[in-house]
Design a protein around this motif. Structure first.
Motif, PDB file in Angstrom:
ATOM      1  N   GLU A 141       4.315  -7.369  -1.749  1.00 14.98           N
ATOM      2  CA  GLU A 141       5.398  -8.006  -1.474  1.00 14.98           C
ATOM      3  C   GLU A 141       5.839  -7.889  -2.886  1.00 14.98           C
ATOM      4  O   GLU A 141       6.860  -9.256  -2.306  1.00 14.98           O
ATOM      5  N   VAL A 142       6.156  -6.531  -3.496  1.00 15.34           N
ATOM      6  CA  VAL A 142       6.343  -7.392  -4.500  1.00 15.34           C
ATOM      7  C   VAL A 142       8.254  -6.333  -4.748  1.00 15.34           C
ATOM      8  O   VAL A 142       9.029  -7.957  -4.876  1.00 15.34           O
ATOM      9  N   GLU A 143       8.606  -6.400  -3.090  1.00 13.32           N
ATOM     10  CA  GLU A 143       9.964  -6.550  -3.185  1.00 13.32           C
ATOM     11  C   GLU A 143      10.665  -7.595  -2.655  1.00 13.32           C
ATOM     12  O   GLU A 143      12.158  -8.047  -2.821  1.00 13.32           O
ATOM     13  N   VAL A 170       2.038 -10.441 -11.594  1.00  9.56           N
ATOM     14  CA  VAL A 170       0.809 -10.136 -12.336  1.00  9.56           C
ATOM     15  C   VAL A 170      -0.774 -10.268 -11.976  1.00  9.56           C
ATOM     16  O   VAL A 170      -1.571  -9.089 -12.441  1.00  9.56           O
ATOM     17  N   ARG A 171      -1.083 -11.022 -11.113  1.00  9.65           N
ATOM     18  CA  ARG A 171      -2.050 -11.241 -10.372  1.00  9.65           C
ATOM     19  C   ARG A 171      -2.290 -10.272  -9.659  1.00  9.65           C
ATOM     20  O   ARG A 171      -3.370  -9.212 -10.080  1.00  9.65           O
ATOM     21  N   ARG A 172      -1.621 -10.047  -9.307  1.00  4.84           N
ATOM     22  CA  ARG A 172      -2.307  -7.788  -7.962  1.00  4.84           C
ATOM     23  C   ARG A 172      -2.331  -6.840  -9.616  1.00  4.84           C
ATOM     24  O   ARG A 172      -3.024  -6.313  -8.686  1.00  4.84           O
ATOM     25  N   ILE A 173      -1.988  -7.312 -10.279  1.00  4.95           N
ATOM     26  CA  ILE A 173      -2.012  -6.088 -11.282  1.00  4.95           C
ATOM     27  C   ILE A 173      -2.995  -6.053 -11.814  1.00  4.95           C
ATOM     28  O   ILE A 173      -3.678  -4.443 -11.795  1.00  4.95           O
ATOM     29  N   LEU A 174      -3.605  -6.665 -12.398  1.00  8.67           N
ATOM     30  CA  LEU A 174      -4.737  -7.406 -12.919  1.00  8.67           C
ATOM     31  C   LEU A 174      -5.796  -7.410 -12.178  1.00  8.67           C
ATOM     32  O   LEU A 174      -7.112  -6.234 -12.210  1.00  8.67           O
ATOM     33  N   ALA A 175      -5.743  -7.978 -10.710  1.00  9.62           N
ATOM     34  CA  ALA A 175      -6.938  -7.006  -9.721  1.00  9.62           C
ATOM     35  C   ALA A 175      -6.759  -5.647  -9.360  1.00  9.62           C
ATOM     36  O   ALA A 175      -8.251  -4.992  -9.153  1.00  9.62           O
ATOM     37  N   ALA A 176      -6.148  -5.316  -9.586  1.00  9.52           N
ATOM     38  CA  ALA A 176      -6.079  -3.718  -9.027  1.00  9.52           C
ATOM     39  C   ALA A 176      -6.940  -2.844 -10.165  1.00  9.52           C
ATOM     40  O   ALA A 176      -6.621  -1.332 -10.251  1.00  9.52           O
ATOM     41  N   ASP A 177      -7.108  -3.042 -11.366  1.00 10.53           N
ATOM     42  CA  ASP A 177      -7.871  -2.702 -12.312  1.00 10.53           C
ATOM     43  C   ASP A 177      -7.347  -1.364 -13.324  1.00 10.53           C
ATOM     44  O   ASP A 177      -7.288  -0.539 -13.481  1.00 10.53           O
ATOM     45  N   ALA A 190       7.880   4.406 -11.780  1.00 10.79           N
ATOM     46  CA  ALA A 190       7.094   2.803 -12.014  1.00 10.79           C
ATOM     47  C   ALA A 190       7.015   1.742 -10.975  1.00 10.79           C
ATOM     48  O   ALA A 190       6.507   0.961 -10.457  1.00 10.79           O
ATOM     49  N   ALA A 191       8.199   2.063 -10.040  1.00  6.17           N
ATOM     50  CA  ALA A 191       9.169   1.124  -8.952  1.00  6.17           C
ATOM     51  C   ALA A 191       7.480   1.656  -8.030  1.00  6.17           C
ATOM     52  O   ALA A 191       7.411   1.167  -7.037  1.00  6.17           O
ATOM     53  N   HIS A 192       7.265   2.919  -7.831  1.00  4.88           N
ATOM     54  CA  HIS A 192       6.083   3.062  -6.488  1.00  4.88           C
ATOM     55  C   HIS A 192       4.341   2.711  -7.116  1.00  4.88           C
ATOM     56  O   HIS A 192       4.035   2.005  -5.768  1.00  4.88           O
ATOM     57  N   ALA A 193       4.735   2.963  -8.378  1.00  6.18           N
ATOM     58  CA  ALA A 193       3.958   2.355  -9.244  1.00  6.18           C
ATOM     59  C   ALA A 193       3.585   0.698  -8.301  1.00  6.18           C
ATOM     60  O   ALA A 193       2.181   0.353  -7.687  1.00  6.18           O
ATOM     61  N   LEU A 194       3.945   0.211  -8.394  1.00  7.34           N
ATOM     62  CA  LEU A 194       4.122  -1.471  -8.243  1.00  7.34           C
ATOM     63  C   LEU A 194       4.500  -1.777  -6.709  1.00  7.34           C
ATOM     64  O   LEU A 194       3.546  -2.860  -6.656  1.00  7.34           O
ATOM     65  N   ARG A 195       5.397  -0.666  -6.177  1.00  7.62           N
ATOM     66  CA  ARG A 195       4.450  -0.930  -4.423  1.00  7.62           C
ATOM     67  C   ARG A 195       3.425  -0.606  -4.051  1.00  7.62           C
ATOM     68  O   ARG A 195       3.133  -1.418  -2.850  1.00  7.62           O
ATOM     69  N   GLY A 196       2.691  -0.074  -4.437  1.00  2.89           N
ATOM     70  CA  GLY A 196       1.334   0.325  -4.250  1.00  2.89           C
ATOM     71  C   GLY A 196       0.461  -0.549  -4.702  1.00  2.89           C
ATOM     72  O   GLY A 196      -0.734  -1.025  -4.338  1.00  2.89           O
ATOM     73  N   ILE A 197       0.620  -1.666  -5.953  1.00  7.41           N
ATOM     74  CA  ILE A 197      -0.273  -2.262  -6.337  1.00  7.41           C
ATOM     75  C   ILE A 197      -0.399  -3.642  -5.599  1.00  7.41           C
ATOM     76  O   ILE A 197      -0.520  -4.413  -4.764  1.00  7.41           O
ATOM     77  N   ASP A 198       1.161  -4.175  -5.184  1.00  6.10           N
ATOM     78  CA  ASP A 198       1.308  -5.363  -4.564  1.00  6.10           C
ATOM     79  C   ASP A 198       2.567  -5.331  -3.466  1.00  6.10           C
ATOM     80  O   ASP A 198       3.877  -4.946  -3.474  1.00  6.10           O
TER      81      ASP A 198
END
Length: 294
Positions: A103-105, A262-269, A93-101
């Protein structure tokens, strides 16, 4: 408070949900030697509870057919133990979030303190999945900890939602039939996604029809729509207890800080719409607290 509770769900559910829809996360079960996505799903969702048996897992998950759960548990634990599953779940899950955003860290630095306060101060009474997940919120990796915290909040709301459904006299299949009839989840796929047979689904629809909640065509009646809205408002009321430890300004600040992620996640489809978790498309008024999901 209820509206803020709905907004909190809307801006945390997408972070949690990467574990269901990101390609690497979806491959967890297969990579661990489990038999397909659903065995991996049930193992990873219930692993915080330990090597849980199917009857208990069915009860805490609420809307899955008992037979579907029993096909995955306890067999999954003979292949991969709960601790191993949890390690993989969080890291993926952390790997997925880093790939999407990217700036997430950095964003986690701002988000972790208020989220931790909420989780620490919430009551775990009658909240089994919340309590089990709260014990896991000590990751050194800030992004993994962020995902675990929002997952813990998500499970608090889920536990609350099941309490409302039970109080309103719905079993798991009936709850799904009404949600599909009201357009909250996909009518064409949700039955199979949750493991109910056509006969079980039809019987649940008949029971709802006798309560004037769905019509002969399987659509929600006016009474059914009102009941579904009442369930959501009651869920918001119970989930709103999460925010009692924050001031109004702190809550608004947290919601605003979560929005870019959230915006980054949604934009990543990554998340499909419609989806089986009932997450709606998010618009600006919803994220700013001016609306809510049906």
């Amino acid at each position: 408070m209820d509206l803020q509770a709905r907004s909190l769900w809307l801006v945390t559910e997408p972070l949690h949900a990467v574990c269901y829809f990101d390609e690497k996360c979806r491959a967890l079960g297969k990579d661990l030697g489990l038999k397909g996505f659903w065995m991996g799903y049930f193992a990873s969702r219930t692993a915080p509870l330990g090597a849980v048996e199917p009857a208990a897992a069915t009860a805490v998950l609420g809307v899955f057919a008992p037979g579907m759960v029993a096909r995955a548990l306890p067999a999954a634990w003979d292949i991969a133990g709960p601790a191993h599953v949890l390690d993989e779940r969080g890291s993926r899950a952390a790997h997925a979030l880093r790939g999407i955003d990217p700036e997430v860290e950095h964003r986690a630095t701002e988000l972790l303190p208020p989220l931790q306060v909420i989780v620490d101060d919430a009551s775990a009474t009658a909240r089994p999945l919340f309590a089990a997940n709260r014990a896991l919120c000590d990751h050194a990796d800030p992004v993994e900890r962020l995902w675990q915290l929002v997952t813990t909040l998500r499970e608090f709301r889920g536990d609350a939602h099941l309490s409302v459904l039970a109080d309103e006299g719905f079993d798991g299949c009936e709850a799904l039939v009404l949600a599909a009839a009201a357009g909250r989840v996909p009518r064409d796929t949700i039955r199979q996604d949750r493991g109910w047979s056509e006969e079980e689904w039809a019987a649940a629809a008949d029971r709802l029809r006798s309560r004037d909640l769905v019509d002969a065509q399987g659509s929600a009646t006016e009474h059914g729509l009102e009941e579904r809205e009442r369930i959501e408002h009651a869920t918001d009321r119970l989930a709103g207890r999460l925010l009692r430890s924050l001031s109004e300004a702190e809550t608004e600040g947290l919601l605003a800080a979560l929005e870019p992620v959230v915006r980054r996640i949604l934009a990543a489809d990554v998340l499909p719409f419609p989806n089986p978790i009932g997450l709606p498309h998010l618009d600006e008024p919803v994220l700013r607290g001016g609306g809510g999901a049906a």
